[in-house]
Design a protein around this motif. Sequence first.
Motif, PDB file in Angstrom:
ATOM      1  N   UNK A  86      79.266 130.139 -32.312  1.00 56.48           N
ATOM      2  CA  UNK A  86      79.380 128.680 -32.453  1.00 56.48           C
ATOM      3  C   UNK A  86      79.267 127.986 -31.104  1.00 56.48           C
ATOM      4  N   UNK A  87      79.889 128.571 -30.108  1.00 57.80           N
ATOM      5  CA  UNK A  87      79.813 128.028 -28.751  1.00 57.80           C
ATOM      6  C   UNK A  87      78.376 128.077 -28.224  1.00 57.80           C
ATOM      7  N   UNK A  88      77.686 129.182 -28.491  1.00 61.19           N
ATOM      8  CA  UNK A  88      76.297 129.316 -28.055  1.00 61.19           C
ATOM      9  C   UNK A  88      75.423 128.294 -28.765  1.00 61.19           C
ATOM     10  N   UNK A  89      75.661 128.066 -30.052  1.00 61.62           N
ATOM     11  CA  UNK A  89      74.909 127.046 -30.797  1.00 61.62           C
ATOM     12  C   UNK A  89      75.094 125.689 -30.132  1.00 61.62           C
ATOM     13  N   UNK A  90      76.326 125.333 -29.809  1.00 60.41           N
ATOM     14  CA  UNK A  90      76.607 124.053 -29.150  1.00 60.41           C
ATOM     15  C   UNK A  90      75.900 123.950 -27.805  1.00 60.41           C
TER      16      UNK A  90
ATOM     17  N   UNK B  98      74.960 144.389 -39.577  1.00 63.71           N
ATOM     18  CA  UNK B  98      73.708 144.623 -38.843  1.00 63.71           C
ATOM     19  C   UNK B  98      72.932 143.316 -38.675  1.00 63.71           C
ATOM     20  N   UNK B  99      73.079 142.434 -39.626  1.00 64.46           N
ATOM     21  CA  UNK B  99      72.382 141.149 -39.588  1.00 64.46           C
ATOM     22  C   UNK B  99      72.815 140.280 -38.411  1.00 64.46           C
ATOM     23  N   UNK B 100      74.032 140.430 -37.955  1.00 63.15           N
ATOM     24  CA  UNK B 100      74.555 139.570 -36.888  1.00 63.15           C
ATOM     25  C   UNK B 100      73.773 139.759 -35.577  1.00 63.15           C
ATOM     26  N   UNK B 101      73.789 140.946 -34.953  1.00 62.19           N
ATOM     27  CA  UNK B 101      73.034 141.082 -33.708  1.00 62.19           C
ATOM     28  C   UNK B 101      71.524 140.954 -33.927  1.00 62.19           C
ATOM     29  N   UNK B 102      71.063 141.334 -35.118  1.00 61.45           N
ATOM     30  CA  UNK B 102      69.628 141.234 -35.413  1.00 61.45           C
ATOM     31  C   UNK B 102      69.163 139.784 -35.388  1.00 61.45           C
ATOM     32  N   UNK B 103      69.935 138.893 -35.994  1.00 62.58           N
ATOM     33  CA  UNK B 103      69.556 137.479 -36.011  1.00 62.58           C
ATOM     34  C   UNK B 103      69.725 136.822 -34.650  1.00 62.58           C
ATOM     35  N   UNK B 104      70.717 137.242 -33.898  1.00 61.43           N
ATOM     36  CA  UNK B 104      70.868 136.728 -32.530  1.00 61.43           C
ATOM     37  C   UNK B 104      69.633 137.099 -31.715  1.00 61.43           C
ATOM     38  N   UNK B 105      69.212 138.348 -31.829  1.00 59.09           N
ATOM     39  CA  UNK B 105      68.034 138.819 -31.083  1.00 59.09           C
ATOM     40  C   UNK B 105      66.764 138.126 -31.561  1.00 59.09           C
ATOM     41  N   UNK B 106      66.593 138.032 -32.868  1.00 60.33           N
ATOM     42  CA  UNK B 106      65.371 137.411 -33.385  1.00 60.33           C
ATOM     43  C   UNK B 106      65.285 135.943 -32.980  1.00 60.33           C
ATOM     44  N   UNK B 107      66.389 135.240 -33.092  1.00 63.64           N
ATOM     45  CA  UNK B 107      66.396 133.833 -32.689  1.00 63.64           C
ATOM     46  C   UNK B 107      66.080 133.650 -31.217  1.00 63.64           C
ATOM     47  N   UNK B 108      66.625 134.517 -30.416  1.00 63.35           N
ATOM     48  CA  UNK B 108      66.371 134.463 -28.962  1.00 63.35           C
ATOM     49  C   UNK B 108      64.883 134.630 -28.671  1.00 63.35           C
ATOM     50  N   UNK B 109      64.227 135.471 -29.449  1.00 64.90           N
ATOM     51  CA  UNK B 109      62.820 135.771 -29.221  1.00 64.90           C
ATOM     52  C   UNK B 109      61.865 134.698 -29.725  1.00 64.90           C
TER      53      UNK B 109
ATOM     54  N   UNK C  14      60.062 131.030 -29.968  1.00 65.86           N
ATOM     55  CA  UNK C  14      59.638 130.072 -28.946  1.00 65.86           C
ATOM     56  C   UNK C  14      60.091 128.663 -29.244  1.00 65.86           C
ATOM     57  N   UNK C  15      61.042 128.537 -30.134  1.00 68.42           N
ATOM     58  CA  UNK C  15      61.515 127.222 -30.560  1.00 68.42           C
ATOM     59  C   UNK C  15      63.035 127.168 -30.497  1.00 68.42           C
ATOM     60  N   UNK C  16      63.552 126.136 -29.871  1.00 66.98           N
ATOM     61  CA  UNK C  16      65.004 125.961 -29.800  1.00 66.98           C
ATOM     62  C   UNK C  16      65.580 125.780 -31.200  1.00 66.98           C
ATOM     63  N   UNK C  17      64.857 125.043 -32.049  1.00 71.53           N
ATOM     64  CA  UNK C  17      65.315 124.838 -33.421  1.00 71.53           C
ATOM     65  C   UNK C  17      65.429 126.151 -34.180  1.00 71.53           C
ATOM     66  N   UNK C  18      64.441 127.032 -33.988  1.00 70.44           N
ATOM     67  CA  UNK C  18      64.497 128.352 -34.631  1.00 70.44           C
ATOM     68  C   UNK C  18      65.663 129.171 -34.095  1.00 70.44           C
ATOM     69  N   UNK C  19      65.883 129.101 -32.794  1.00 75.33           N
ATOM     70  CA  UNK C  19      66.986 129.839 -32.178  1.00 75.33           C
ATOM     71  C   UNK C  19      68.303 129.413 -32.805  1.00 75.33           C
TER      72      UNK C  19
ATOM     73  N   UNK D 229      70.916 131.647 -35.101  1.00 70.26           N
ATOM     74  CA  UNK D 229      72.329 131.767 -34.724  1.00 70.26           C
ATOM     75  C   UNK D 229      73.218 131.339 -35.885  1.00 70.26           C
ATOM     76  N   UNK D 230      72.799 130.304 -36.609  1.00 65.69           N
ATOM     77  CA  UNK D 230      73.556 129.873 -37.784  1.00 65.69           C
ATOM     78  C   UNK D 230      73.526 130.941 -38.879  1.00 65.69           C
TER      79      UNK D 230
END
Length: 120
Positions: free
Chosen positions: A109-113, A44-55, A57-62, A66-67
């Motif tokens: 990993x690709x999205x992080x890059x 559950x943490x996987x899509x949750x963290x993808x969504x939270x990071x996307x939301x 306002x900081x690229x570093x947080x995103x 994702x990490x």
Amino acid sequence: MKTYRDLFVWQKSMDLVILVYEKTKQFPKEEIYNLTSQIKRSVVSVPSNIAEGYGRNSTGDYIRFLQIACGSLYELQTQLEISLRLEYLSAENYDKLTSISIEIEKMTSSLISKVKSSQK
């Protein structure tokens, strides 16, 4: 891209959540608060963290979220192997779930890059 829901990696990870929930229904009842619970939290943490990071306002947080999603995938993969060794999962189910999780890992990993390169 309008929302995190448009991310293929988020969609794929949501599908993995459903598959994992289906497969862990077969686990022994005494594992419900142990390994089963851990596996469900990881997946559950996987899509949750993808969504939270996307939301954020900081690229570093995103990137950081994702990490964290990748870390949850590694945790899930470990727990799936434990489940295989304990014979809670068949080899076929283990292979299927692990294969999907590795695919999501590569996509993340690709999205992080991609996000990192857009920072420059």
